[in-house]
Design an enzyme around this catalytic site. Structure first.
Site, PDB file in Angstrom:
ATOM      1  N   ARG A 138      66.609  26.461  58.010  1.00 48.75           N
ATOM      2  CA  ARG A 138      65.366  26.150  57.581  1.00 48.75           C
ATOM      3  C   ARG A 138      65.404  25.254  56.178  1.00 48.75           C
ATOM      4  NH1 ARG A 138      62.849  32.405  57.936  1.00 48.75           N
ATOM      5  NH2 ARG A 138      63.208  32.703  60.359  1.00 48.75           N
ATOM      6  N   CYS A 157      58.103   6.216  56.639  1.00 50.64           N
ATOM      7  CA  CYS A 157      58.808   5.719  57.681  1.00 50.64           C
ATOM      8  C   CYS A 157      60.058   6.688  57.575  1.00 50.64           C
ATOM      9  CB  CYS A 157      59.657   4.224  57.306  1.00 50.64           C
ATOM     10  SG  CYS A 157      58.467   3.083  57.207  1.00 50.64           S
TER      11      CYS A 157
END
Length: 282
Positions: A138, A157
């Site tokens: 995680r 982006c």
């Protein structure tokens, strides 16, 4: 030929030969003269770089390593969204009169969140987990926050990093690997720039967490070459290539927030000439 050169050349050839053209379609970017900036694009490009074997700076042309590191530190270390704290002017087109790019990039990494272990921002959470729970699945960051998109002057982006730790059979140290997810990339202007930035980031995190560097996997949803970049790319990928440079990072730095651009360099970096006056679509 370095592995980075081979990956770049193969990717560009694949886009040019097998890509999809957006000419005549509804697109957002425009050139400075107001005309639409069309592209040839490929979906789902995946490139793998083994950082333990070489630093992935292409040699076809020089990647400005100090400038790209400065931008990465601006986002990940300073957690800034103001261009006045950045040496280069690459973000000026997206900044307002105060220099802000809105709630984008570094801003999101600096937002503190509540965890069971206490309040931390995303960067500190990554460092905490790498040091205390390295085999967690995680360990990741995400700056594509939908509730704040309307306050971003440019949608991110490169928006997500996922870190994963492994261990080689013959090593006592853990190995840090990472996946960089990018929704969109201007291959000529930004590909190797981003690859080098995040390769450096993996090196930094590995050093401060007492690990070795492993792989950087770069996933690009929309890898594109702009129409006005095609002849530049065609010339670039036919150039001579050279051996990969040697990456140096100050081994004395053990605190992520103590690194400066002067703590990094590329030695024996032989390249082709600079590509001048690349048109940028906004």
């Amino acid at each position: 030929m370095s592995l980075a050169d081979k990956i770049f050349i193969d990717m560009c050839n694949d886009i040019l030969e097998n890509g999809c053209s957006t000419e005549g379609e509804k697109v957002r970017p425009k050139w400075e003269d107001g005309s639409y900036a069309y592209t040839i694009k490929k979906f789902g490009v995946v490139n793998r770089y083994d950082l333990s074997k070489e630093f992935p700076a292409i040699t076809l042309r020089r990647t400005a390593i100090k400038s790209c590191i400065d931008e990465m530190l601006w986002i990940w270390q300073k957690k800034s969204n103001n261009v006045h704290e950045l040496i280069s002017h690459i973000w000026d087109s997206w900044a307002d009169e105060t220099g802000s790019i809105g709630k984008a990039y570094g801003y999101q990494l600096g937002v503190k969140h509540k965890y069971k272990e206490g309040e931390m921002d995303q960067v500190d959470r990554v460092i905490y987990d790498l040091k205390n729970n390295p085999y967690s699945r995680r360990i990741m960051t995400n700056i594509y926050v939908h509730q704040d998109l309307h306050e971003m002057n440019l949608y991110p982006c490169a928006y997500s990093m996922t870190f994963n730790v492994t261990k080689s059979k013959n090593s006592d140290k853990l190995k840090l690997n990472a996946v960089l997810n990018q929704r969109s990339q201007d291959v000529l202007a930004a590909n190797n720039w981003n690859v080098c930035q995040y390769a450096v980031l993996v090196h930094m995190l590995a050093q401060v967490c007492d690990m070795e560097v492993g792989e950087l996997v770069h996933v690009i949803a929309d890898a594109h070459i702009y129409d006005r970049h095609i002849p530049i790319i065609q010339e670039l990928i036919t150039r001579p290539t050279y051996d990969a440079p040697t990456f140096w990072m100050n081994p004395e730095i053990k605190d992520f927030y103590q690194f400066t651009v002067d703590d990094f360099r590329l030695d024996n970096y032989v390249t082709g000439p600079k590509v001048e006056n690349i048109p940028v679509a906004v």
